[in-house]
Design an enzyme around this catalytic site. Structure first.
Site, PDB file in Angstrom:
ATOM      1  N   GLY A 292      82.450  33.404  23.539  1.00 47.37           N
ATOM      2  CA  GLY A 292      82.795  32.018  23.882  1.00 47.37           C
ATOM      3  C   GLY A 292      82.566  31.085  22.699  1.00 47.37           C
ATOM      4  O   GLY A 292      81.607  31.261  21.957  1.00 47.37           O
TER       5      GLY A 292
ATOM      6  N   ASP B  79      75.635  37.892  22.546  1.00 45.57           N
ATOM      7  CA  ASP B  79      75.094  39.234  22.783  1.00 45.57           C
ATOM      8  C   ASP B  79      76.169  40.321  22.715  1.00 45.57           C
ATOM      9  O   ASP B  79      75.935  41.405  22.172  1.00 45.57           O
ATOM     10  CB  ASP B  79      74.332  39.286  24.112  1.00 45.57           C
TER      11      ASP B  79
ATOM     12  N   THR C  39      75.540  30.480  20.675  1.00 51.83           N
ATOM     13  CA  THR C  39      75.869  30.294  22.087  1.00 51.83           C
ATOM     14  C   THR C  39      75.256  28.999  22.616  1.00 51.83           C
ATOM     15  O   THR C  39      74.120  28.651  22.257  1.00 51.83           O
ATOM     16  CB  THR C  39      75.407  31.456  23.007  1.00 51.83           C
TER      17      THR C  39
ATOM     18  N   ASP D 267      74.320  28.787  25.489  1.00 54.49           N
ATOM     19  CA  ASP D 267      73.355  29.215  26.498  1.00 54.49           C
ATOM     20  C   ASP D 267      71.926  29.331  25.944  1.00 54.49           C
ATOM     21  O   ASP D 267      70.971  29.372  26.711  1.00 54.49           O
ATOM     22  CB  ASP D 267      73.750  30.582  27.083  1.00 54.49           C
TER      23      ASP D 267
ATOM     24  N   ARG E  47      72.512   8.462  46.817  1.00 61.25           N
ATOM     25  CA  ARG E  47      72.998   9.818  47.066  1.00 61.25           C
ATOM     26  C   ARG E  47      72.156  10.870  46.350  1.00 61.25           C
ATOM     27  O   ARG E  47      71.415  10.559  45.434  1.00 61.25           O
ATOM     28  CB  ARG E  47      74.425   9.969  46.509  1.00 61.25           C
TER      29      ARG E  47
ATOM     30  N   GLU F 185      74.202  27.480  36.385  1.00 63.05           N
ATOM     31  CA  GLU F 185      75.255  28.175  37.149  1.00 63.05           C
ATOM     32  C   GLU F 185      74.789  29.517  37.721  1.00 63.05           C
ATOM     33  O   GLU F 185      75.361  30.011  38.690  1.00 63.05           O
ATOM     34  CB  GLU F 185      76.494  28.385  36.265  1.00 63.05           C
TER      35      GLU F 185
ATOM     36  N   ARG G 224      80.972  23.165  26.072  1.00 64.40           N
ATOM     37  CA  ARG G 224      81.253  23.979  24.873  1.00 64.40           C
ATOM     38  C   ARG G 224      82.044  23.199  23.828  1.00 64.40           C
ATOM     39  O   ARG G 224      82.291  23.688  22.725  1.00 64.40           O
ATOM     40  CB  ARG G 224      82.038  25.231  25.285  1.00 64.40           C
TER      41      ARG G 224
END
Ligand code: F6P
Length: 384
Positions: free
Chosen positions: A15, A119, A141, A143, A178, A238, A291
């Protein structure tokens, strides 16, 4: 090309993320300025090496790309040379194209490959080393979940984007009283959720590493309400899931080394909260926005340092290594040690303990230590 000039091939796999171009630029400039090496760029990750598709990367080719998101070389998260998908009729068959990679590498007169990726790319690189290709890896990444490095470039920019989104959602949460659920990427690691939750002033942070308890979440919302805070912000990774529940799989990409694409757990949680309270809940999934964009100053500097170090390793003939961040220094780790592994958030990480100290809810009852929570990885597949 002069006969004795060293030649490097660089590629970006997996990615995309902000900072890839900064690494490409640093590799091309360091190679040229310091060692008079030539650099070519393979297109679309390892696909370029398999299919012999590349471009030259001179100084002028990398001018002006430092600030650009994405990758000028293109990328692919499907091009594993050992399990290369080829469409036959309506079905994909998977071929081992590693011998073709070696052949193309030799025909191009290359001395090394700098593989920038996550990875999956590191795992393919370690396997290609076994076939004799001299490779140096550069971790990337959003992440931040790569083993062997304290941090990956791309993460800081994504964190900033997520934080700005949470800041904006705060005003609507406050005005409408909310519960706003913000879902961020991160796959099986909660770094993006934890970081942006902390920086954005989230009230509840849910990470894949610590399966949540809906009662604990509702308790926190109730507590806030009792203090006159009639809104709450929940930041969810996620890959988060309810205790005893499953991760939500949004779709499957069978040709990808990890076929699973996560997403959508927020809707499940939103329903559970609305079933218990008369408080309105809204879901925002940030997805691929995280991203994109121009890399932050931190990511530009980090990416540049990693690119420079990768070329230094090539010059010294030190292959089979992934450049890595260790504290304040740029170091390296053996590719075989990190290939295919991911780094998750741990209960004793300083970000976790800071979150606990300021009273953030991490989705579990305060009476139970975070480390006692189960870590089985069941997934519900909503893609079929
Ligand atoms: O690994 C980066 C990442 O953005 C993850 O956070 C996310 O789960 C995945 O890639 C999404 O992949 P794709 O771009 O194939 O949808």
């Amino acid at each position: 090309m002069s006969k004795h000039k060293k030649r490097i091939g660089v590629l970006t796999g997996g990615g995309d993320c902000p900072g890839l171009n900064a690494v490409i630029r640093a590799v091309a400039k360091t190679a040229d300025n310091n060692y008079a090496m030539e650099v070519i760029g393979f297109l679309d990750g390892y696909e370029g090496l398999v299919l012999n598709r590349f471009v030259n990367l001179d100084d002028k080719d990398v001018s002006g790309i430092l600030t650009r998101g994405g990758t000028i070389l293109g990328t692919s998260n499907r091009a594993n040379p050992f399990k290369y998908p080829v469409l036959q009729g309506k079905e994909y068959v998977y071929l081992d194209r590693s011998a073709q990679c070696v052949q193309n590498f030799e025909a191009l007169g290359l001395n090394a490959i700098v593989a920038i990726g996550g990875d999956g790319t590191m795992a393919a690189s370690a396997a290609l080393m076994e076939r004799g290709l001299p490779i140096v890896g550069v971790p990337k990444t959003v992440d931040n979940d790569l083993e062997g490095t304290d941090v990956t470039f791309g993460f800081d920019t994504a964190l900033q984007t997520a934080t700005e989104a949470i800041d904006k959602l705060h005003t609507t949460a406050q005005s409408h009283h909310r519960v706003m659920i913000v879902e961020v990427m991160g796959r099986y690691a909660g770094w993006l959720a934890l970081g942006s939750g902390l920086a954005g002033g989230g009230d509840i942070i849910l990470m894949p590493e610590f399966p949540y308890d809906v009662d604990a979440i509702c308790e926190q919302i109730r507590l806030r309400n009792s203090l006159g805070k009639n809104f709450s912000i929940i930041v969810v990774g996620e890959g988060a899931r309810q205790k005893g529940g499953e991760m939500v799989v949004k779709r499957r990409v069978e040709t990808s080394p990890d076929a699973i694409r996560l997403g959508g757990i927020s809707y499940q949680l939103s329903e559970q909260i609305e079933n218990r309270f008369s408080i309105e809940t809204r879901v925002t999934i940030l997805g691929h926005l995280l991203r994109g964009g121009s890399p932050s100053a931190y990511d530009r500097i980090l990416a540049t340092r990693l690119g420079v170090q990768a070329v230094r390793l090539v010059e010294r003939g030190e292959f089979g290594k992934m450049v890595a961040v260790k504290g304040n220094t740029i170091s390296w780790v053996p590719l075989t040690e990190v290939a295919g592994k991911i780094r998750k958030v741990t209960a004793d990480h300083s970000w976790v303990t800071a979150a606990e100290s300021i009273g953030l809810c991490l989705g579990i009852p305060t009476s139970i230590p975070l480390s006692d929570y189960p870590t089985d990885e069941t997934r519900v597949d909503i893609s079929k």
